[in-house]
Design a protein around this motif. Structure first.
Motif, short mmCIF file in Angstrom:
data_model
loop_
_atom_site.label_atom_id
_atom_site.label_comp_id
_atom_site.label_asym_id
_atom_site.label_seq_id
_atom_site.Cartn_x
_atom_site.Cartn_y
_atom_site.Cartn_z
N GLY A 30 12.89 -11.52 -15.93
CA GLY A 30 11.88 -10.55 -16.28
C GLY A 30 10.66 -11.22 -16.86
O GLY A 30 10.34 -12.34 -16.53
N LYS A 31 10.00 -10.47 -17.78
CA LYS A 31 8.78 -10.98 -18.38
C LYS A 31 8.98 -11.31 -19.86
O LYS A 31 8.07 -11.25 -20.65
CB LYS A 31 7.67 -9.95 -18.20
CG LYS A 31 7.40 -9.61 -16.73
CD LYS A 31 6.41 -8.48 -16.60
CE LYS A 31 6.19 -8.12 -15.13
NZ LYS A 31 7.42 -7.60 -14.50
N SER A 72 6.24 -8.99 -22.37
CA SER A 72 4.88 -8.49 -22.15
C SER A 72 4.62 -8.42 -20.65
O SER A 72 5.00 -9.34 -19.92
CB SER A 72 3.87 -9.42 -22.81
OG SER A 72 2.54 -8.99 -22.59
N PRO A 73 3.98 -7.35 -20.18
CA PRO A 73 3.68 -7.24 -18.75
C PRO A 73 2.85 -8.43 -18.27
O PRO A 73 1.89 -8.84 -18.94
CB PRO A 73 2.89 -5.94 -18.65
CG PRO A 73 3.29 -5.16 -19.86
CD PRO A 73 3.52 -6.18 -20.94
N HIS A 74 3.25 -8.99 -17.16
CA HIS A 74 2.50 -10.08 -16.52
C HIS A 74 2.40 -11.32 -17.40
O HIS A 74 1.50 -12.15 -17.21
CB HIS A 74 1.09 -9.61 -16.13
CG HIS A 74 1.06 -8.28 -15.44
ND1 HIS A 74 1.69 -8.06 -14.23
CD2 HIS A 74 0.52 -7.09 -15.81
CE1 HIS A 74 1.52 -6.80 -13.87
NE2 HIS A 74 0.81 -6.19 -14.81
N GLN A 78 5.25 -14.28 -11.01
CA GLN A 78 6.57 -14.26 -10.39
C GLN A 78 7.02 -15.68 -10.06
O GLN A 78 8.20 -16.04 -10.21
CB GLN A 78 6.55 -13.41 -9.12
CG GLN A 78 7.93 -13.19 -8.51
CD GLN A 78 8.87 -12.46 -9.46
OE1 GLN A 78 8.51 -11.44 -10.05
NE2 GLN A 78 10.07 -13.00 -9.64
N GLU A 79 6.09 -16.51 -9.62
CA GLU A 79 6.44 -17.89 -9.29
C GLU A 79 6.95 -18.64 -10.52
O GLU A 79 7.98 -19.33 -10.46
CB GLU A 79 5.22 -18.62 -8.72
CG GLU A 79 5.50 -20.08 -8.39
CD GLU A 79 4.24 -20.84 -7.99
OE1 GLU A 79 4.36 -22.06 -7.75
OE2 GLU A 79 3.16 -20.22 -7.94
N VAL A 80 6.24 -18.50 -11.63
CA VAL A 80 6.66 -19.18 -12.87
C VAL A 80 7.98 -18.61 -13.35
O VAL A 80 8.88 -19.34 -13.79
CB VAL A 80 5.57 -19.04 -13.96
CG1 VAL A 80 6.10 -19.48 -15.31
CG2 VAL A 80 4.34 -19.84 -13.57
#
Length: 324
Positions: A30-31, A72-74, A78-80
């Motif tokens: 997730g984030k 936290s959003p973003h 996604q790659e990281v």
């Protein structure tokens, strides 16, 4: 009990002057800037879904879902996120689980665990805040160096050109300062440590610290705590990382590189570990219970203590007795 962690064949990815150099690895994350699986060790319910959270900014407690805290959003692309998942968390979680079960980590698990801690230092908001905070000083240095180089060209027949170039530097300086944060964003937000940090963590001496039954450790949104004045490469360096409410890892340069000792902590050391977590938190402290002393320590805003005598914690009498 003492043993050593390997200093070679450790699987991890690190940054070197802005470029990444990999060697393989595999937990969807997730984030979250503090992984959910790590926080579950401090959960307050049998399902491992809830955790007590103290917000230093508001001074309030909440019993929150682990899925919704320290994220936290973003925060990561996604790659990281995929790289963190594949390179760090799966092997790190396996090593942490072994420690919590009371097992001695294997050589591979030991390397994985230290890599996990290295990344924990550089993935959290505090690292980003610090990096953004030093950008102005970096810009000042670049501007000053550029002006000095231009000044060095000053001779009688280039005076007009030097004045023109200096005026141009002054003109673009404001724009450059505004754009510096954006220019350096990828570097600031990269969660992987540099080779120097990676090597520093792997060459420390480590203690697996069991706290007294009456003590309960907390953690935070900055769980891999170190003293910024000493970093991780000086003789005075210390790194503190809670593993569970009853267990912590403490790294220093008071022993041999890669050496690991299992020790039983005095109550005072348990209190100091908690103090470091609370004061070192950017905003959030996580605990199994809403202890009143957490708010008290936070409100005092004390600096975590360090003394050259801190090595007294690692005297033989603190080690567990040999198995009979």
């Amino acid at each position: 009990m003492a043993y050593s962690l390997p200093l070679v064949n450790v699987r991890i990815e690190y940054r070197s002057r802005g470029s990444a150099s990999h060697v393989t690895y595999s937990v969807p994350m997730g984030k979250h800037y503090v992984p959910q699986q790590y926080l579950r060790a401090f959960a307050n319910d049998s399902a491992r879904k809830l955790i007590w959270v103290f917000d230093k900014q508001t001074g309030r407690w909440s019993n929150a879902a682990i899925a919704k805290v320290a994220q936290s959003p973003h925060y990561f692309s996604q790659e990281v996120e995929d790289r963190l998942t594949n390179l760090v968390e799966n092997p790190g979680n396996d090593a942490l689980s072994a420690l919590r079960r009371g097992e001695v980590p294997t050589a591979t698990q030991g390397g994985d665990l230290l890599s996990y801690i290295a990344v924990m230092m550089t993935r959290v908001p505090r690292k980003r805040m610090h990096a953004r905070g030093i950008v102005p000083a970096v810009v000042d240095s670049v501007i000053a160096r550029t002006k000095a180089e231009i000044q060095s060209l000053r001779v009688a027949d280039t005076e007009a050109r030097v004045v023109e170039l200096l005026a141009e530097v002054d003109r673009i300086e404001t724009t450059y300062r505004k754009e510096a944060q954006s220019i350096l964003r990828d570097e600031i937000e990269d969660p992987f440590p540099t080779e120097k940090v990676f090597h520093g963590i792997h060459t420390m001496s480590w203690r697996i610290v069991e706290v007294p039954p009456s003590s309960r450790l907390v953690t935070s949104d900055n769980p891999a705590f170190f003293f910024s004045a000493y970093g991780i490469g000086s003789p005075e360096s210390e790194l503190t990382f809670p593993v569970s409410p009853t267990l912590a890892l403490m790294g220093s340069r008071q022993g041999l590189a890669g050496e690991v000792l299992q020790v039983r902590a005095r109550r005072q050391l348990a209190k100091e570990i908690n103090r470091r977590m609370i004061v070192g938190a950017t905003r959030l402290v996580f605990a199994t219970s809403p202890h009143s002393w957490i708010k008290t320590v936070s409100s005092r805003d004390q600096s975590p203590r360090w003394t050259p005598k801190s090595g007294h914690q690692w005297t033989p009498e603190n080690r567990p007795p040999p198995a009979s």
